[in-house]
Motif scaffolding. Sequence first.
Motif, PDB file in Angstrom:
ATOM      1  N   ALA A  16      21.491  -0.658 -20.923  1.00  0.00           N
ATOM      2  CA  ALA A  16      20.586  -0.449 -22.047  1.00  0.00           C
ATOM      3  C   ALA A  16      19.231   0.071 -21.565  1.00  0.00           C
ATOM      4  O   ALA A  16      18.567   0.823 -22.273  1.00  0.00           O
ATOM      5  CB  ALA A  16      20.410  -1.749 -22.827  1.00  0.00           C
ATOM      6  N   HIS A  17      18.849  -0.298 -20.342  1.00  0.00           N
ATOM      7  CA  HIS A  17      17.525   0.060 -19.812  1.00  0.00           C
ATOM      8  C   HIS A  17      17.647   0.714 -18.441  1.00  0.00           C
ATOM      9  O   HIS A  17      18.480   0.319 -17.622  1.00  0.00           O
ATOM     10  CB  HIS A  17      16.642  -1.187 -19.724  1.00  0.00           C
ATOM     11  CG  HIS A  17      16.509  -1.882 -21.035  1.00  0.00           C
ATOM     12  ND1 HIS A  17      15.734  -1.397 -22.050  1.00  0.00           N
ATOM     13  CD2 HIS A  17      17.098  -3.003 -21.507  1.00  0.00           C
ATOM     14  CE1 HIS A  17      15.822  -2.203 -23.099  1.00  0.00           C
ATOM     15  NE2 HIS A  17      16.651  -3.194 -22.793  1.00  0.00           N
ATOM     16  N   ARG A  18      16.772   1.675 -18.163  1.00  0.00           N
ATOM     17  CA  ARG A  18      16.857   2.452 -16.931  1.00  0.00           C
ATOM     18  C   ARG A  18      16.662   1.628 -15.668  1.00  0.00           C
ATOM     19  O   ARG A  18      17.300   1.884 -14.655  1.00  0.00           O
ATOM     20  CB  ARG A  18      15.869   3.617 -16.955  1.00  0.00           C
ATOM     21  CG  ARG A  18      14.416   3.193 -16.870  1.00  0.00           C
ATOM     22  CD  ARG A  18      13.470   4.398 -16.923  1.00  0.00           C
ATOM     23  NE  ARG A  18      12.096   3.961 -16.831  1.00  0.00           N
ATOM     24  CZ  ARG A  18      11.347   3.566 -17.841  1.00  0.00           C
ATOM     25  NH1 ARG A  18      11.860   3.553 -19.061  1.00  0.00           N
ATOM     26  NH2 ARG A  18      10.115   3.177 -17.659  1.00  0.00           N
ATOM     27  N   GLY A  19      15.799   0.630 -15.692  1.00  0.00           N
ATOM     28  CA  GLY A  19      15.544  -0.164 -14.494  1.00  0.00           C
ATOM     29  C   GLY A  19      16.803  -0.831 -13.980  1.00  0.00           C
ATOM     30  O   GLY A  19      17.077  -0.813 -12.773  1.00  0.00           O
ATOM     31  N   ASP A  20      17.566  -1.428 -14.879  1.00  0.00           N
ATOM     32  CA  ASP A  20      18.823  -2.067 -14.491  1.00  0.00           C
ATOM     33  C   ASP A  20      19.814  -1.039 -13.939  1.00  0.00           C
ATOM     34  O   ASP A  20      20.502  -1.291 -12.951  1.00  0.00           O
ATOM     35  CB  ASP A  20      19.463  -2.785 -15.681  1.00  0.00           C
ATOM     36  CG  ASP A  20      18.650  -3.972 -16.161  1.00  0.00           C
ATOM     37  OD1 ASP A  20      17.876  -4.535 -15.364  1.00  0.00           O
ATOM     38  OD2 ASP A  20      18.794  -4.333 -17.342  1.00  0.00           O
ATOM     39  N   ALA A  21      19.892   0.106 -14.582  1.00  0.00           N
ATOM     40  CA  ALA A  21      20.838   1.135 -14.154  1.00  0.00           C
ATOM     41  C   ALA A  21      20.461   1.690 -12.781  1.00  0.00           C
ATOM     42  O   ALA A  21      21.329   1.857 -11.916  1.00  0.00           O
ATOM     43  CB  ALA A  21      20.916   2.254 -15.189  1.00  0.00           C
ATOM     44  N   PHE A  22      19.172   1.972 -12.555  1.00  0.00           N
ATOM     45  CA  PHE A  22      18.740   2.474 -11.243  1.00  0.00           C
ATOM     46  C   PHE A  22      19.007   1.448 -10.149  1.00  0.00           C
ATOM     47  O   PHE A  22      19.540   1.781  -9.088  1.00  0.00           O
ATOM     48  CB  PHE A  22      17.242   2.818 -11.249  1.00  0.00           C
ATOM     49  CG  PHE A  22      16.936   4.203 -11.733  1.00  0.00           C
ATOM     50  CD1 PHE A  22      17.300   5.328 -11.000  1.00  0.00           C
ATOM     51  CD2 PHE A  22      16.273   4.399 -12.928  1.00  0.00           C
ATOM     52  CE1 PHE A  22      17.009   6.603 -11.435  1.00  0.00           C
ATOM     53  CE2 PHE A  22      15.976   5.676 -13.386  1.00  0.00           C
ATOM     54  CZ  PHE A  22      16.339   6.780 -12.637  1.00  0.00           C
ATOM     55  N   ALA A  23      18.636   0.193 -10.389  1.00  0.00           N
ATOM     56  CA  ALA A  23      18.821  -0.857  -9.376  1.00  0.00           C
ATOM     57  C   ALA A  23      20.299  -1.042  -9.047  1.00  0.00           C
ATOM     58  O   ALA A  23      20.683  -1.103  -7.870  1.00  0.00           O
ATOM     59  CB  ALA A  23      18.211  -2.168  -9.859  1.00  0.00           C
TER      60      ALA A  23
ATOM     61  N   HIS B  86      24.492  -7.528 -12.084  1.00  0.00           N
ATOM     62  CA  HIS B  86      23.778  -6.799 -13.142  1.00  0.00           C
ATOM     63  C   HIS B  86      24.614  -6.874 -14.414  1.00  0.00           C
ATOM     64  O   HIS B  86      25.339  -5.929 -14.757  1.00  0.00           O
ATOM     65  CB  HIS B  86      23.529  -5.349 -12.723  1.00  0.00           C
ATOM     66  CG  HIS B  86      22.679  -5.225 -11.515  1.00  0.00           C
ATOM     67  ND1 HIS B  86      21.307  -5.201 -11.577  1.00  0.00           N
ATOM     68  CD2 HIS B  86      23.002  -5.167 -10.195  1.00  0.00           C
ATOM     69  CE1 HIS B  86      20.826  -5.103 -10.355  1.00  0.00           C
ATOM     70  NE2 HIS B  86      21.831  -5.095  -9.502  1.00  0.00           N
ATOM     71  N   PRO B  87      24.513  -7.988 -15.151  1.00  0.00           N
ATOM     72  CA  PRO B  87      25.434  -8.261 -16.254  1.00  0.00           C
ATOM     73  C   PRO B  87      25.377  -7.295 -17.441  1.00  0.00           C
ATOM     74  O   PRO B  87      26.295  -7.277 -18.249  1.00  0.00           O
ATOM     75  CB  PRO B  87      25.081  -9.673 -16.703  1.00  0.00           C
ATOM     76  CG  PRO B  87      23.940 -10.124 -15.898  1.00  0.00           C
ATOM     77  CD  PRO B  87      23.625  -9.096 -14.876  1.00  0.00           C
TER      78      PRO B  87
ATOM     79  N   VAL C 232      21.981   6.206 -18.205  1.00  0.00           N
ATOM     80  CA  VAL C 232      23.116   6.407 -17.319  1.00  0.00           C
ATOM     81  C   VAL C 232      22.555   7.032 -16.051  1.00  0.00           C
ATOM     82  O   VAL C 232      22.008   8.135 -16.081  1.00  0.00           O
ATOM     83  CB  VAL C 232      24.203   7.319 -17.921  1.00  0.00           C
ATOM     84  CG1 VAL C 232      25.314   7.582 -16.901  1.00  0.00           C
ATOM     85  CG2 VAL C 232      24.771   6.712 -19.195  1.00  0.00           C
ATOM     86  N   VAL C 233      22.639   6.293 -14.950  1.00  0.00           N
ATOM     87  CA  VAL C 233      22.149   6.769 -13.663  1.00  0.00           C
ATOM     88  C   VAL C 233      23.351   7.157 -12.824  1.00  0.00           C
ATOM     89  O   VAL C 233      24.320   6.400 -12.725  1.00  0.00           O
ATOM     90  CB  VAL C 233      21.313   5.685 -12.952  1.00  0.00           C
ATOM     91  CG1 VAL C 233      20.957   6.109 -11.540  1.00  0.00           C
ATOM     92  CG2 VAL C 233      20.051   5.386 -13.753  1.00  0.00           C
TER      93      VAL C 233
END
Length: 156
Positions: free
Chosen positions: A116-123, A88-89, A46-47
């Motif tokens: 589920a993953h930090r990269g997607d959340a940050f982007a 970002h589905p 969670v970003v």
Amino acid sequence: MPAPSDAAPASDGSVDNRVVIARIAEKTITIDECSAAVEDATSGAVVTFAGVVRDHDEGRGVTALSYTAHPSAAEAIRASALRIAAAHPETRVAIVHRTGDLVVGDLALACAVASAHRGDAFAACAELVDDVKKTVPIWKEQAFDDGSTEWVASLG
């Protein structure tokens, strides 16, 4: 009953259901509200982002801000969140922007993106903030410590 943009998401995972909050607020906002809204058992990240009123702008001392939203701002912030969720589905999105009078240290924008993953959340979180600043018709009047004021558009 909560407004559609504040409703808990259904389990179908559609873009509309993954935007759990997208609103303009006249009262105090919190990161916790956004973070709690996007968290679920599938989220490994969670970003959050907190847009805070700072005490300076381009070398000038800032004492306060006043945000004014166009009547279409609520629709525009929801459209922004939907664009990011579509791009970002695997994310869930929450965003709130303040209006009214704020002072240094107040929260002007709060958002959270879960994935589920930090990269997607940050982007997605970074893109969300940039998209809102580019597309949502909100203007701010900055009050400076020398007594002058200046209007700044969020668009552009």
